[in-house]
Structures are given as structure tokens and as C-alpha cells.
Design a protein around this motif. Structure first.
Motif, short mmCIF file in Angstrom:
data_model
loop_
_atom_site.label_atom_id
_atom_site.label_comp_id
_atom_site.label_asym_id
_atom_site.label_seq_id
_atom_site.Cartn_x
_atom_site.Cartn_y
_atom_site.Cartn_z
N MET A 1 1.67 -3.14 -5.26
CA MET A 1 0.83 -1.69 -5.02
C MET A 1 -0.41 -2.08 -6.53
O MET A 1 0.17 -1.53 -8.18
CB MET A 1 1.67 -1.08 -4.81
CG MET A 1 1.96 -1.14 -3.40
SD MET A 1 2.05 1.37 -3.61
CE MET A 1 3.84 1.47 -4.76
N THR B 1 3.16 5.83 -7.52
CA THR B 1 1.64 4.22 -6.98
C THR B 1 1.11 4.63 -7.98
O THR B 1 -0.11 3.57 -7.25
CB THR B 1 1.44 5.27 -4.90
OG1 THR B 1 1.09 6.04 -5.38
CG2 THR B 1 2.73 4.85 -4.51
N ARG C 1 -3.17 1.58 -9.92
CA ARG C 1 -2.08 1.68 -9.40
C ARG C 1 -0.74 1.11 -9.69
O ARG C 1 -0.40 0.19 -11.18
CB ARG C 1 -2.21 0.50 -8.36
CG ARG C 1 -3.44 1.25 -7.42
CD ARG C 1 -3.93 0.69 -6.13
NE ARG C 1 -5.16 0.48 -5.16
CZ ARG C 1 -5.60 0.10 -5.67
NH1 ARG C 1 -5.89 -1.15 -6.20
NH2 ARG C 1 -6.71 0.48 -4.87
N SER D 1 1.10 -1.43 0.28
CA SER D 1 -0.04 0.00 0.10
C SER D 1 1.42 1.38 0.36
O SER D 1 2.23 0.99 0.48
CB SER D 1 -1.14 -0.12 1.30
OG SER D 1 -0.11 0.53 2.65
#
Lengths: 377, 482
Positions: A44, A164, A60, A5
Motif C-alpha cells: 500500500m 494505512t 500511504r 488496498s
């Protein structure tokens, strides 16, 4: 490290003691070799949001490129900038991720018509070198709110922050495509043909030269493509008669061009970006005996050069850099043995004032100098 | 709108500053008489005015560099100005600043059809860039509504768009290179005739930085071969929801129109009264334009009109010839003027995800009732860039403030549904204080870090883009360090 994450990633970076080697699918081993703890974004992953009616997609960073392309294709859409797969030519394995595409600003043949990866990137979330979670841009097509750091992140190879999440503008896949192929062209004739084609109103979406053939791609609705193929062939008569390539053969052909297929197996590889009309003179100057493998894309604006072995690579590298210095543009050493990529400047050195800005900026984004340090020089 | 108090130390420098500027510029290029500096007291956001300390009109990159070096040495803020058409107050002076106008720098430096670019001085107007190449069948794609007057320098500062960016992109997608002068006078070349920048994409950061990172004096712009033709179709619907669905269906069908424009009922009525374009009196009107040869246009319009018909339009009008095409565009192009006939107006510029269109229009309608101010909507529907025009009476005390509060609520709504404060006009002073609604403190801090790097003394275009509470401490710290 495999953070799952954004929060994990931020924590990992904030507490990192030494250099980190940032990677997505690790298929694009580009730049000066980085010694550091590997940090992968692969865990991710996932498409966050996809609105076909708005032509926008959010994913992501670790999402496999193939997964994104499949989701888009199911709605008759695609990433317009045609990102290349570096695996064949770099000899890497692994799964290309969308974050890696952005970090390396990877574009393919259609770049000449529609623009690069950075032109379709609408927003990015990333973690900077201090471990702060940051965002810039968004998921709408027009956005001038604040400075455009989205462009800055594209092509920064993980040196300013670890990406990210990214959002893109996507486009419909056209009904059909036809490629005009001219044979027996040398680079000068090829670049002249491509300039004439790209200066026409017929919307050429690929203009490449490989193994003596000049290739021009037209995409769109059936009738429209049929009309433009005829009109373009007519206009280009002075450059010879063109064969038509279509269907699967055309798809395969452009995929090979996209992936610099003509240079697979080369131990050293350069990518040259220059003013398209300079391409023939550049090639004549740097490789008069035509000993290097060569492919031209973007109507002349992108030259791929490769050598089977790394012998003489340092000399060739110096020759390419000296010649580009007289013309304008830049040379990247995309592939070479580790020792060479350590001792030679992989990316084109910048003028002192620009280099100073880059240094200062990196320091602000990555104060501990831990994000892929030295990768871009 | 709050502006920082002028620095008395800088105000006191005026005579010496003017003398130094006169050493590097032609006598008529330094404007310091108080009556004459008034010409630079505002841009197109006319509600805010402030004459600058003086204004300079350099002719070359070297002169720009000299001016900036002098101002840098003396600690004087500089406000770059193109044609002064900013709707966001991007070129609003402060009393202690020098206006640096590039209006005299409007030459075409190089035209290259083989490589499809043109290099111009940045004061050249947008439309005259196309003017320089259209006889040879080329054009420059970004087309902001003010293109007759606006300068390329301002287009780059604000990353301007226009009606046709669904297909061609905005300024940043059509900008290949710039000559940039930093605040200390350093001249940089970023990008050029080649397609990709090496190293970090500074060109991408400069575009849209609202003149706060450097002054662009020359630009290399991508030009495109003109399409063979273009033709619009007009469609009217009974509800915004249905019109929004039509937009979505057209996009999903795989055709890419060059423009999709949307007008709502208040706007249709106002333009009809003003321009008499023959628009239907309906809830929502769409203008969709496609390009290509006559045959290609027929093919695309057949598909588009088939979609339009499925949704029961109250009107569907295809242009059969140039004159009909002109009439279809007439109302849309007169929309701002028409609204201006009714009252003073404020033009907003938020962008929303296309799917949120019906909801956002409904909410704007409700807010309009709450505030008691009329609003018309005209916008680029293909990319979700809205232009609500709020009507108010500048002569009525409190009306401007009411209008600004209404505008701020609309922009917050845009952010709330996943959009942004500004799609093509820029932040300027107008949306500066709303930035906290879109960005977290760290998101703003990293942007200001970029400013720190390019302009460490925070002298370029002060008090714009960032909320004063965030930017003033940084700027004051620099002043104190002097």
C-alpha cells in the motif's frame, strides 16, 4: 499477507484467525518478539498528495521513506523531525517505510528543537483489530476536531491498528548549517554546554555528545547562521574553543548521530529518555567504569547505551531500570537476543493505573488481541 | 442547541452532595446558593446558559480527587472549568452537574531553565506562565487571543493555538507532562521533564479531549528562550487570490515567518473605523512577522518583501521601529472588538488547506449575500485556520438561528475542501452536531471508545464533543445500569 488496498487489509484483519505480525519494511525489529502471521503494508504505497505551498504531505503507509524524502527535497523541504534509519544499528535489511516511522514514532537529533514525529503527524487512517477502516485528524496544520487519536497511533507499534495512510506537516530545508564542535568533554561538561546553548536565543537544532565531542548544530539562512555561530561561540567560551564543521562533513556527522552510529555492532542496545540534566549522574551510576558504548543526544535527554555482547545484559538491564526509577524517565531495550527480549520487559513497565488504561484501550481497539500481541508488554 | 434533560434523581441528591463536598473542601469552596451558582451558568459562548447544581473550587490535586470520587460514587456529572473563556461552550454546565473550577490552583511549582520547562498548577493563566519566566529571558509559546484570561487547564482541554503556532506549534507540541485525575479519583502522572512518553501516548490523547477524560491539575510546559527581536511587515492586495498566492510563495521560498495573519475588506474597514491603525482600504491585508537579531530580521524581510513586490501590493509597509510595529499589529489585535462594535458576532474556527483560501473566501461572500448577514474574515493564513466573524442581532428574533445555520454551512464548506470544523477553539456544544459531517459513524465510535475507557460512566463534561444521538445512548445505558 501483502494487502494492496485498505479494503483488502480490512478484510484480512476481519477474517484473521490468529495473531498477526504487522510490519512495514521490517527494518525496525523493536519490542518483544511477536509470533504470528506476517502482515506487510509495503504494497500500500505512494504519495497521495503533496502541497509545498501548504507545507503538507499525505502518503500511504507502505511508501518508502526515501521516496518521500526525495519528493520533499525536490521542493526544498523535509520531514523536520529527522527520522533515524535503524538498519545500521539493529543490523536489519529492507526498505524503511513512512508507516513504520509513525508506528515507532521515530525522531532524530532535531527533535530537541522542533519536536518528535508525533508532533508533525496531522492525520492517520488505519484499520483496527475488528477490521474497521478508521480515520482521525486530517491534512491541515491546526485541527482540534474530536479526540487526538493521531498521537495515540504514533508510537503504538501496530498494536492499536494497522496504519494505512499518514499526513504530515513539513518544513523548508534551510540554506545552510554549521556545527560547533568542542573537544575533550566528559558527559557532565557536555550536558552543561548543551544546556547553555539550548537556553540561548540562537536556535540550536542539534545538541549531541559522542566520543568526547560536544556538537551543536545551527541551521538557517547564510547571514543568520554566520551571526549565530559567532554569538553562540562567544557565549560558550567558558566551555572551550569550538571547531566549525560544515558542508558534507556536517551532513554525514549528523546522519551518523541520527542513526546512533557510535553503537553499530553492539549486540545489546538501550535507549534512555530522561531529564537532560540527569544524564551525567545517570551515566556515572550505571556505568562507572565506562564499559558501555555511549552516545548522548537531545541535549542530554536521550542516551544510547550499548554492549558488544549479550553477556551480563540482564544485569545491566536491571541496573538501568533501577536507576531510572529514582530519576524519572524510561529505558527501552532496543536490541537484544530474542530470548532476552522475550524474558525481560523491553519497554519500561508502567504504573498499575496507567497499565490498566492501556490494557482497556488495547481491548477496545483490538478486541481479538491479534495486532502485534504482547509487543509493547 | 439541544441539551439532555437533567436527571431528576441527581437533582434530588443536592443537599447530600453539598454536605459531602463540604467535608473535603473549605467552606467557601463549595458554592451552592442559587444566586451564586449563576456566575457559572455560561462561558464565552454566552448564547447558552444553565446554572449548575453547584460549583466547587478546590486548591489541591487531593481535593480534586476527593471531589471526583464523591461525584463518581453518587453518579453526579462534573463539568471542569478553567477561566470560562471557551468560545465553543466547552464549560457549559447542565442543571444536574457540578462545576469543578481550577481557578484557585494557580501556583508555579517548579522553574527549570537548564531543562527548559516550568511546572504549574493548571488554573494559572496562559500569560502568567510567560510572566513567571520572562525576566530570565524565556517564554511559553502558545498564545491564544484570550491569553490574559484563559487558564492552562482550558488550553490543554482544547489544545489551544494562537497567532504564532506556524513556528512554535500548538499546546500539544509544548506540553511535556500532566497530573491527571480520573473520574473515580485515581491520580495519574503522564509524561514529565523527559521528552518522550513510554508506552502509549496518553498525554497526546488528553490534550484536546475537552475535559472529558480526566481533570488536569498540574502541567509541565516547555519554555523557550525569547528571540532577540521580532518585526512585522504589512502588505495590502487587490484580491484574495493574490494574497493567498503571496502566502504560498513566502512559505515555498524557505523562510518560516513566526506569524502570517490575513484580514479581508469587511474586517479591515471595521477595524479601521474602530482602531484607526492606518490600514489601507483594500481587498486583502497580510501581516507577516519574523524573528531574530536585527540583522537576521533584515535578511528575512528582504526576501519576504521581494516576494510581496512581485505581486504588486497596493501597500507595503515595513515597521522601522517599535511604534510602527505596534501600529501594524493594532488593527489585527482589535479586530474582534471592532466587529463587536458593529453588532453581535459569532466567531468560527474552521481550518482549510491553504490552497483553498481564495475559493473559500469567495463562497463565504456568496453565502453572506444569501443569508443576508455580514461576515468579516480574520485568520492565521500560514496554517489555514480561519476565523469568519458573522454579524447578527441578538435582539432580533430568529437572527441567532440564522447566524448558526450560516456558520454551520461555512464549517461544512471547510470540511468539503479538505479541512476541519475547528482549528483551535474545540468542539464543545457549538460544533457537536456537525461532527457527523467530518467523521463517519465508526470514526466517532472509536473516539467514544476512548471515553468509555477513561470515564466508563460518562460523567465528565456531558453532552459535549459528540452528537447527542451518538453519545446519549451510551450515557443512558450507564445511568440505567446504576
Amino acid at each position: 499477507m501483502h494487502p494492496t488496498s485498505e479494503a483488502d487489509l480490512a478484510e484480512a484483519i476481519a477474517t484473521a484467525k490468529g495473531a498477526l505480525r504487522i510490519q512495514g519494511g521490517a527494518t525496525r525489529d523493536i519490542g518483544a518478539p511477536v509470533i504470528g502471521t506476517p502482515l506487510s503494508t509495503e504494497a500500500m504505497d505512494g504519495i497521495v498528495e503533496y502541497e509545498p505551498g501548504a507545507l503538507t504531505l499525505v502518503a500511504r503507509a507502505g511508501t518508502p521513506l526515501a521516496q518521500i524524502e526525495a519528493a520533499l527535497a525536490a521542493e526544498g523541504q523535509r520531514l523536520p523531525f529527522e527520522p533515524m534509519d535503524h538498519r545500521p544499528v539493529l543490523g536489519t535489511t529492507g526498505t524503511p517505510t513512512i508507516g513504520g516511522v509513525v508506528a515507532a514514532n521515530v525522531s532524530g537529533p532535531r527533535r530537541v528543537q522542533v519536536g518528535a514525529c508525533r508532533d508533525f503527524l496531522l492525520g492517520a487512517r488505519f484499520v483496527d483489530g475488528a477490521g474497521r477502516v478508521l480515520k482521525n485528524g486530517g491534512r491541515v496544520m491546526k485541527n482540534v476536531t474530536g479526540y487526538d487519536l493521531v498521537k495515540l497511533m504514533a508510537g503504538s507499534f501496530g498494536t492499536l491498528g494497522v496504519i494505512t495512510e499518514v499526513s504530515f506537516k513539513v518544513l523548508p530545508i534551510p540554506e545552510t548549517q554549521v556545527t560547533l564542535a568542542f573537544s575533550g568533554h566528559d558527559p557532565a561538561r557536555a550536558v552543561a554546554t548543551m544546556a547553555a546553548a539550548l537556553s540561548s536565543p540562537f536556535e540550536v537544532s542539534g545538541a549531541a555528545w559522542v566520543q568526547g565531542q560536544t556538537l551543536l548544530r545551527l541551521e538557517g539562512m547564510e547571514r543568520s547562521v554566520a551571526y549565530r555561530v559567532g554569538a553562540l561561540a562567544q557565549r560558550l567560551q567558558p566551555f572551550g574553543q569550538a571547531d566549525h564543521i560544515q558542508g558534507t562533513a556536517a551532513n554525514t556527522l549528523w546522519q551518523t548521530i541520527r542513526d546512533a552510529g557510535a553503537l553499530v555492532g553492539c549486540e545489546t542496545l538501550w535507549r534512555v529518555s530522561l531529564k537532560p540534566s540527569d544524564a551525567p549522574a545517570f551515566l556515572a551510576a550505571v556505568d562507572p567504569e565506562q564499559q558501555l558504548k555511549c552516545q548522548i543526544d537531545w541535549g542530554g535527554g536521550l542516551i544510547w547505551l550499548g554492549a558488544q555482547t549479550a553477556e551480563n545484559a540482564a544485569n545491566t538491564h536491571a541496573r538501568l531500570r533501577a536507576e531510572i526509577a529514582t530519576l524519572g524517565g524510561h529505558v527501552t531495550m532496543l536490541k537484544a537476543p530474542t530470548a532476552l527480549r522475550t524474558s525481560l520487559a523491553v519497554f519500561q513497565p508502567e504504573p498499575p493505573a496507567t497499565a490498566a488504561l492501556a490494557r482497556a484501550l488495547r481491548h477496545r481497539f483490538d478486541p481479538k488481541a491479534i495486532l502485534n500481541p504482547g509487543l509493547m508488554g | 442547541m439541544e441539551m439532555p434533560a437533567p436527571n431528576p434523581a441527581v437533582l434530588a441528591l443536592k443537599p447530600r452532595l453539598v454536605a459531602r463536598l463540604q467535608e473535603v473542601l473549605a467552606p467557601d469552596a463549595v458554592i451552592h446558593d442559587e444566586a451564586e451558582t449563576r456566575a457559572y451558568e455560561c462561558d464565552a459562548l454566552t448564547a447558552y446558559r444553565c446554572p449548575p447544581l453547584c460549583a466547587v473550587l478546590p486548591s489541591t490535586t487531593q481535593q480534586v480527587s476527593d471531589v471526583l470520587r464523591i461525584c463518581h460514587e453518587m453518579g453526579v456529572p462534573v463539568v471542569p472549568r478553567g477561566s470560562g473563556t471557551s468560545l465553543a461552550g466547552g464549560a457549559l454546565p447542565t442543571a444536574d452537574s457540578v462545576i469543578l473550577g481550577v481557578a484557585r490552583m494557580n501556583d508555579v511549582l517548579e522553574v527549570d531553565y537548564d531543562n527548559r520547562f516550568v511546572r504549574v498548577q493548571s488554573g494559572r493563566t496562559n500569560l502568567s506562565v510567560t510572566g513567571a519566566v520572562e525576566a530570565d529571558g524565556f517564554f511559553y509559546a502558545p498564545d491564544p487571543s484570550s491569553q490574559l484570561a484563559c487558564a492552562i487547564s482550558g488550553n490543554i482541554a482544547m489544545n489551544s493555538g494562537g497567532a504564532h503556532c506556524l513556528k512554535y506549534g500548538v499546546t500539544t507540541n509544548n506540553l511535556l507532562g500532566v497530573t491527571l485525575v480520573l473520574m473515580d479519583g485515581t491520580v495519574l502522572e503522564l509524561g514529565g521533564a523527559h521528552m518522550d512518553a513510554p508506552g502509549l501516548d496518553f498525554l497526546g490523547v488528553i490534550c484536546g479531549s475537552e475535559g472529558q477524560l480526566g481533570v488536569v491539575t498540574e502541567a509541565t510546559l516547555r519554555i523557550l528562550p525569547k528571540p532577540e527581536g521580532a518585526r512585522p511587515v504589512l502588505m495590502g492586495y487587490d484580491s484574495n487570490e493574490v494574497a493567498g498566492q503571496v502566502v504560498s510563495d513566502i512559505i515555498k521560498a524557505g523562510v518560516l515567518p513566526v506569524a502570517i495573519e490575513f484580514m479581508d475588506r469587511p474586517c479591515i474597514r471595521a477595524t479601521e473605523a474602530f482602531a484607526k491603525a492606518g490600514y489601507p482600504d483594500c481587498e486583502a491585508l497580510l501581516i507577516v512577522e519574523v524573528e531574530g537579531s536585527a540583522d537576521e530580521i533584515d535578511e528575512q524581510l528582504a526576501l519576504i518583501t521581494a516576494i510581496a513586490r512581485r505581486h504588486n501590493p497596493v501597500e507595503l509597509r515595513e515597521a522601522a521601529d517599535e511604534e510602527q510595529a505596534r501600529r501594524i499589529w493594532l488593527g489585527r489585535k482589535s479586530a474582534f472588538g471592532a466587529m463587536g462594535q458593529i453588532n453581535d458576532y459569532m466567531c468560527l474556527d474552521g481550518t482549510i488547506p491553504v490552497s483553498q483560501l481564495p475559493y473559500v473566501l469567495r463562497r463565504i461572500g456568496e453565502m453572506s449575500k444569501d443569508y443576508g448577514l455580514g461576515v468579516g474574515n480574520v485568520f492565521h493564513a500560514g496554517d489555514g485556520n480561519m476565523h469568519p466573524l458573522i454579524l447578527f442581532d441578538a435582539n432580533k428574533p430568529g437572527d441567532l438561528e440564522l447566524c448558526e445555520a450560516f456558520g454551520a454551512d461555512i464549517l461544512r464548506l471547510c470540511v468539503e475542501v479538505g479541512g476541519c470544523l475547528t482549528g483551535e477553539h474545540g468542539v464543545g456544544i457549538e460544533k457537536r452536531d456537525l461532527m457527523v459531517d467530518q467523521f463517519a459513524p465508526d470514526d466517532l465510535d472509536i473516539q467514544m471508545a476512548v471515553k468509555d475507557v477513561f470515564d466508563p460512566k460518562w460523567l465528565l463534561n456531558p453532552a459535549k464533543v459528540f452528537p447527542l444521538a451518538a453519545s446519549e445512548p451510551r450515557r443512558q445505558a450507564q445511568i440505567a445500569a446504576e
